[in-house]
Scaffold this motif. Structure first.
Motif, PDB file in Angstrom:
ATOM      1  N   LEU A 228      16.719  -0.676 -42.911  1.00 14.21           N
ATOM      2  CA  LEU A 228      16.291  -0.490 -44.289  1.00 14.21           C
ATOM      3  C   LEU A 228      17.134  -1.354 -45.217  1.00 14.21           C
ATOM      4  CD1 LEU A 228      15.776   3.376 -44.475  1.00 14.21           C
ATOM      5  CD2 LEU A 228      14.184   1.608 -43.742  1.00 14.21           C
ATOM      6  N   ALA A 229      16.512  -1.781 -46.308  1.00 10.57           N
ATOM      7  CA  ALA A 229      17.222  -2.608 -47.284  1.00 10.57           C
ATOM      8  C   ALA A 229      18.433  -1.876 -47.856  1.00 10.57           C
ATOM      9  CB  ALA A 229      16.267  -3.006 -48.413  1.00 10.57           C
ATOM     10  N   SER A 230      18.349  -0.551 -47.934  1.00 15.46           N
ATOM     11  CA  SER A 230      19.435   0.251 -48.492  1.00 15.46           C
ATOM     12  C   SER A 230      20.605   0.398 -47.530  1.00 15.46           C
ATOM     13  CB  SER A 230      18.913   1.647 -48.849  1.00 15.46           C
ATOM     14  OG  SER A 230      18.502   2.331 -47.677  1.00 15.46           O
ATOM     15  N   GLY A 231      20.360   0.086 -46.255  1.00 11.59           N
ATOM     16  CA  GLY A 231      21.382   0.278 -45.232  1.00 11.59           C
ATOM     17  C   GLY A 231      21.304   1.637 -44.568  1.00 11.59           C
ATOM     18  N   ALA A 232      20.451   2.529 -45.086  1.00 12.33           N
ATOM     19  CA  ALA A 232      20.289   3.866 -44.507  1.00 12.33           C
ATOM     20  C   ALA A 232      19.494   3.784 -43.208  1.00 12.33           C
ATOM     21  CB  ALA A 232      19.582   4.787 -45.494  1.00 12.33           C
ATOM     22  N   ASN A 260       8.711   7.518 -51.561  1.00 11.00           N
ATOM     23  CA  ASN A 260      10.081   7.262 -52.003  1.00 11.00           C
ATOM     24  C   ASN A 260      10.708   6.034 -51.332  1.00 11.00           C
ATOM     25  OD1 ASN A 260       9.981   9.518 -53.662  1.00 11.00           O
ATOM     26  ND2 ASN A 260      10.793  10.877 -52.085  1.00 11.00           N
ATOM     27  N   THR A 261       9.894   5.218 -50.680  1.00 10.66           N
ATOM     28  CA  THR A 261      10.391   4.006 -50.022  1.00 10.66           C
ATOM     29  C   THR A 261      11.114   3.098 -51.010  1.00 10.66           C
ATOM     30  OG1 THR A 261       8.612   4.033 -48.371  1.00 10.66           O
ATOM     31  CG2 THR A 261       9.655   1.919 -48.780  1.00 10.66           C
ATOM     32  N   ASP A 262      12.210   2.522 -50.560  1.00  5.72           N
ATOM     33  CA  ASP A 262      12.955   1.544 -51.359  1.00  5.72           C
ATOM     34  C   ASP A 262      12.011   0.396 -51.743  1.00  5.72           C
ATOM     35  OD1 ASP A 262      14.626  -0.909 -51.870  1.00  5.72           O
ATOM     36  OD2 ASP A 262      16.271   0.460 -51.403  1.00  5.72           O
ATOM     37  N   ASP A 263      12.089  -0.047 -52.992  1.00  2.00           N
ATOM     38  CA  ASP A 263      11.220  -1.129 -53.481  1.00  2.00           C
ATOM     39  C   ASP A 263      11.209  -2.329 -52.532  1.00  2.00           C
ATOM     40  OD1 ASP A 263      11.098   0.561 -55.623  1.00  2.00           O
ATOM     41  OD2 ASP A 263      11.782  -0.892 -57.122  1.00  2.00           O
ATOM     42  N   ARG A 264      12.384  -2.644 -51.972  1.00  2.00           N
ATOM     43  CA  ARG A 264      12.528  -3.846 -51.143  1.00  2.00           C
ATOM     44  C   ARG A 264      11.850  -3.712 -49.780  1.00  2.00           C
ATOM     45  NH1 ARG A 264      18.911  -3.656 -51.678  1.00  2.00           N
ATOM     46  NH2 ARG A 264      18.309  -1.439 -51.590  1.00  2.00           N
ATOM     47  N   ASP A 265      11.510  -2.483 -49.383  1.00  2.00           N
ATOM     48  CA  ASP A 265      10.919  -2.260 -48.059  1.00  2.00           C
ATOM     49  C   ASP A 265       9.408  -2.049 -48.085  1.00  2.00           C
ATOM     50  OD1 ASP A 265      13.302  -2.386 -46.536  1.00  2.00           O
ATOM     51  OD2 ASP A 265      13.823  -0.340 -47.123  1.00  2.00           O
TER      52      ASP A 265
END
Length: 412
Positions: A228-232, A260-265
């Motif tokens: 994931l872009a967030s690193g999670a 709730n997906t990160d915008d970048r993903d």
């Protein structure tokens, strides 16, 4: 590549490594093939981390190939050391059988079971692994594996480098998975094994075993591990794992997870977890400037694949009603309380912590102080509030914590 199945795998980002991509491309162009993915059954449900593999099986069907789902009743008794820091909990056979039965329901929901040519085949490797003669197995199969090579595979090497215990039982997992491929090649004409990139060593060993014993060609293919872009870690939320079984993770919660997906993903996940055609995704992402609309599209399509169109629409409507503050949202997570428990009222802080709406009373106090808590869409400003029966409308009350957590409290 010329084959449509492999081309779409590559376009969607499913394709990581292949033992011989040109040869596999040539075979797939000539005929329909059978390929398998193995799933160990350590719980009553798979979680969303397994979803990419299931989507690949679905893609096989789309292009006329037959998927084989191996539910590892035998290998689950051992436990795959790949990507693990410690030995898995050892389950008994009865629990594993129950898990297999439960997990199979998810595949029947996602995969097409009506087309006889591409209908999935389900196999349980306990059928052959539990019947092995140990000495004979060592002579016939174990002789084709060298300790030298096994020590080079990440599943073994990383555990040893970290000086973490690796049991002899787990060390044998690679040989058992290789033997699975050998068995399916012989009995089901299965020429392809697919897995995550952490399975590469196990898969290559299976291809090598088939070549050594049968002098036949087979193929191994891996998909990338999702980062994931967030690193999670994929599939983890505040509530824990995102399970695919409805009884463990509701359709609404599942819809909300994708919303709730990160915008970048978002674009990557539209490729991975929907059946929208590649060109259409590219077109939509070019034209649509509102990222939240793309997230809703992702949530709708991903939920439809697992839970059906009706559940997806209900979840979307519930979310809209909830976030607009105009409705209770019948599909929201529900908390039931008994009528006699509300007679003298319930202290709000106690209720929030007890039902894990907040992790503690302290967190509840902070939420109220930061204007993050609402009851029936009205902001709570007093941390000493007591919920009373007359706060309920027809026995129902809604609690909202922040913008994303909403719960229905019902008197039963």
């Amino acid at each position: 590549m010329k084959n449509k199945f492999l081309l779409e795998m590559e376009s969607r980002g499913y394709l990581n490594q292949c033992t011989d991509l040109d040869a596999l491309d040539a075979v797939c162009n000539k005929k329909s093939i059978s390929g398998y993915i193995g799933f160990d059954c350590t719980a009553s449900s798979l979680h969303v981390g397994s979803l990419l593999q299931i989507m690949i099986l679905k893609l096989m069907q789309k292009h006329g190939h037959k998927p084989i789902v191996l539910l590892g009743g035998g290998t689950t008794l051992i436990g795959d050391p790949s990507g693990k820091d410690s030995t898995r909990k050892i389950l008994d056979q009865k629990e594993i059988k129950n898990n297999i039965k439960s997990i199979k329901n998810v595949f029947n929901k996602i995969l097409n079971t009506s087309n006889k040519d591409t209908k999935p085949i389900f196999v349980d490797n306990a059928e052959w692994l539990t019947k092995l003669n140990y000495i004979q197995f060592l002579r016939d199969i174990g002789s084709h594996f060298t300790i030298n090579k096994m020590l080079t595979f990440d599943s073994v090497k990383l555990r040893l480098e970290r000086e973490q215990s690796l049991s002899y039982m787990e060390f044998n997992y690679l040989i058992l998975q290789s033997y699975d491929f050998y068995q399916l090649f012989k009995t089901k004409n299965c020429i392809l094994q697919i897995g995550g990139s952490d399975q590469w060593g196990n898969i290559v060993s299976g291809v090598d075993l088939i070549r050594r014993i049968l002098q036949k060609e087979s193929f191994g293919l891996t998909s990338p591990l999702i980062t994931l872009a967030s690193g999670a870690k994929m599939g983890k939320t505040e509530k824990g794992a995102v399970w695919l079984n409805e009884d463990l993770f509701s359709p609404y919660d599942y819809w909300q997870f994708w919303r709730n997906t990160d915008d970048r993903d978002v674009k990557k996940f539209l490729y991975f977890f929907t059946e929208i055609e590649i060109d259409e995704i590219n077109d939509i992402c070019t034209k649509e400037k509102n990222i939240n609309d793309l997230k809703i599209l992702l949530a709708n399509e991903a939920t439809k694949i697992l839970h059906g169109e009706s559940a997806s629409k209900t979840a979307a409507l519930t979310a809209k009603e909830t976030f607009d503050g105009k409705g209770l949202g019948s599909d929201l997570p529900q908390i039931e309380i008994k009528d006699n428990d509300i007679t003298n009222g319930i202290v709000l802080l106690d209720f929030l912590a007890k039902n894990k709406i907040t992790s503690s009373k302290s967190e509840a106090r902070r939420a109220i102080a930061n204007k993050g808590l609402k009851i029936n869409s009205i902001l709570v400003s007093n941390e000493n509030i007591v919920i009373k029966k007359n706060d309920f409308t027809e026995g129902v009350l809604k609690i909202s914590y922040g913008k994303k957590k909403h719960y229905i409290v019902k008197i039963t």
